[in-house]
Motif scaffolding. Structure first.
Motif, PDB file in Angstrom:
ATOM      1  N   THR A 395      33.065  37.686  57.240  1.00 10.40           N
ATOM      2  CA  THR A 395      33.848  36.543  56.720  1.00 10.40           C
ATOM      3  C   THR A 395      34.582  35.837  57.860  1.00 10.40           C
ATOM      4  O   THR A 395      34.538  34.611  58.002  1.00 10.40           O
ATOM      5  CB  THR A 395      34.883  37.037  55.679  1.00 10.40           C
ATOM      6  N   LEU A 398      32.128  33.978  59.947  1.00 10.22           N
ATOM      7  CA  LEU A 398      31.640  32.736  59.337  1.00 10.22           C
ATOM      8  C   LEU A 398      32.711  31.643  59.406  1.00 10.22           C
ATOM      9  O   LEU A 398      32.418  30.483  59.675  1.00 10.22           O
ATOM     10  CB  LEU A 398      31.232  32.977  57.886  1.00 10.22           C
ATOM     11  N   GLU A 399      33.964  32.075  59.220  1.00  9.08           N
ATOM     12  CA  GLU A 399      35.069  31.100  59.299  1.00  9.08           C
ATOM     13  C   GLU A 399      35.147  30.516  60.704  1.00  9.08           C
ATOM     14  O   GLU A 399      35.267  29.322  60.902  1.00  9.08           O
ATOM     15  CB  GLU A 399      36.394  31.792  58.958  1.00  9.08           C
ATOM     16  N   LYS A 401      32.834  30.416  62.826  1.00  7.03           N
ATOM     17  CA  LYS A 401      31.643  29.604  63.110  1.00  7.03           C
ATOM     18  C   LYS A 401      31.807  28.192  62.536  1.00  7.03           C
ATOM     19  O   LYS A 401      31.548  27.182  63.212  1.00  7.03           O
ATOM     20  CB  LYS A 401      30.410  30.300  62.494  1.00  7.03           C
TER      21      LYS A 401
END
Ligand code: GTP
Ligand code: MG
Length: 430
Positions: A395, A398-399, A401
């Motif tokens: 998570t 992804l944040e 990214k």
């Protein structure tokens, strides 16, 4: 009636003795017996015990004027073996079934403790065969071959000293089972003066050790004198030979040496003739009788007692065969029940033991299983924790990214240095 007319002579208990007034014919009974015996034939069994090469076979050939063709024995047998050979001989109209049993390898072993056992076993085995025949419902004692040993010729080595321990032990073990006639073998190797001393020594040793040898019977007047004298000549010093030498105008059985000739049948040279006369001519029937009435009887009594039979019970009351049989059967039944109960107890005990072992194993498996379950749960928890941590990491990533991709599109033309740095960061990330 003629017999009652002849009158009563004496009144005995329960019967009367009468004199006959004429010839009836039962005085021919002895002749009838002789005829029957001749028709049936006779058997005689001799056991020869003596060390290898002492002259057993040669003496048998000399005694029966025959050639029994007995093979020479080896000195290297691990134990004593008995070899029996049966021959049919005929003299006039009398048929003799002769069995000669040799003890092969006797005295050859280093440890002689067991030398006697095979001989004892053999003698007992012949008694047992006869006993089993006697106990049959359909017996054929007169036609079956009687192999019981009638005489044992015990060959003593001509040492001139004394008996060997083996001789004494063997004769002592056998004296209640067989008629023993001790003889000194190869007696031509011992001088005349030494021989008498040797004979005396042997007899005193036999008496001293309570060895019962066969005594020629002295109860029959016709032979008592001869037998008495012959008992004094024991043990007979014998010589055997298969060679014949011409002495005068006769061919005689003899052994020739550089210094002279020993004649087997010359009473001045040895006791061979005495032995032959005593063994075959005078006392053969007594030896057969003694075997049956004394030695076999003793064996039979012991065996029947062993089987549980007896003539008198407690309080000296006579016991019939039927009673003895019933009692033995009951005893046997009780013993069977006892053994069955013991076996049952043993079985129950073993089942209990097995059950205890099974229970213990079961418990061990249960403990192991619980331990595994616990470990599995711990592992599961750990994995779940790890999974959670990874998910959190993904998570965050992804944040990161997403936030990284947004400013890059806005500043890609004006600031190339920053764009290069971001590319580098991305490479490191992957
Ligand atoms: P195994 O059956 O082999 O134990 O021997 P054995 O006891 O039957 O002896 P065997 O009659 O075969 O004789 C062995 C040897 O001793 C032979 O060479 C005989 O010639 C010899 N021999 C037999 N009897 C006499 C004897 O009375 N005096 C002497 N000096 N030699 C004998
Ligand atoms: Mg032999």
């Amino acid at each position: 009636m003629a017999a009652s007319d002849a009158g009563r002579q004496t009144q005995n208990e329960g019967y009367r003795t009468l004199s006959l007034s004429g010839h009836v014919g039962f005085d021919s009974l002895p002749d009838q017996l002789v005829k029957k015996a001749i028709k049936q034939g006779f058997c005689f069994n001799i056991l020869c015990i003596g060390e290898t090469g002492i002259g057993k076979s040669t003496l048998m050939n000399s005694l029966f004027n025959a050639n029994f063709d007995d093979p020479v024995s080896t000195h290297f047998l691990p134990s004593v073996q008995l070899r029996a050979q049966t021959y049919e001989l005929q003299e006039s109209n009398v048929l003799l079934k002769l069995t000669i049993v040799h003890t092969v390898g006797f005295g050859d072993q280093i440890n002689k403790a067991d030398s006697c056992q095979p001989i004892v076993d053999y003698i007992d085995a012949q008694f047992e065969v006869y006993l089993q025949e006697e106990l049959k419902i359909k017996r054929s004692l007169s036609s079956c071959h009687d192999t019981r040993i009638h005489v044992c010729l015990y060959f003593i080595s001509p040492t001139g000293h004394s008996l060997k321990t083996l001789d004494l032990l063997t004769m002592k073990r056998l004296d209640s089972k067989v008629n023993i006639i001790p003889i000194i073998g190869k007696a031509d190797s011992i001088s005349k003066t030494e021989l008498q001393k040797f004979k005396n020594k042997i007899m005193s040793e036999l008496v001293g050790n309570d060895v019962q040898i066969y005594q020629f019977p002295t109860d029959d007047e016709t032979i008592s004198k001869t037998n008495n004298v012959m008992n004094g000549h024991l043990p007979f010093a014998v010589v055997g030979s298969t060679e014949f030498v011409k002495i005068g105008n006769k061919m005689v059985r003899a052994r020739q040496y550089p210094w002279g000739t020993v004649e087997v049948e010359n009473e001045n040279h040895c006791d061979f003739v005495k032995l032959r006369e005593m063994l075959i001519y005078t006392n053969m029937e007594d030896l057969r009788e003694q075997t049956h009435a004394r030695h076999y009887e003793l064996y039979r009594r012991c065996r029947l007692e062993e089987m549980g039979f007896r003539d008198i019970g407690p309080e000296n009351k006579p016991v019939s065969l039927q009673e003895a049989y019933e009692e033995k059967r009951h005893e046997f039944y009780l013993q069977l029940q006892r053994e069955e109960e013991e076996m049952r107890q043993r079985f129950v005990q073993r089942v209990k033991e097995k059950e205890a072992v099974l229970k213990e194993a079961e418990q061990q498996i249960q403990t192991k299983f619980e331990h595994r379950m616990l470990m599995n749960q711990e592992m599961k928890l750990k994995l779940e924790k790890k999974k959670k941590a990874l998910e959190d990491e993904i998570t965050v990533f992804l944040e990161k990214k997403a936030s990284a991709e947004l400013p890059q599109s806005q500043t890609s033309v004006s600031t190339p240095i920053v764009s290069l740095k971001r590319d580098k960061d991305r490479k490191n990330f992957t």
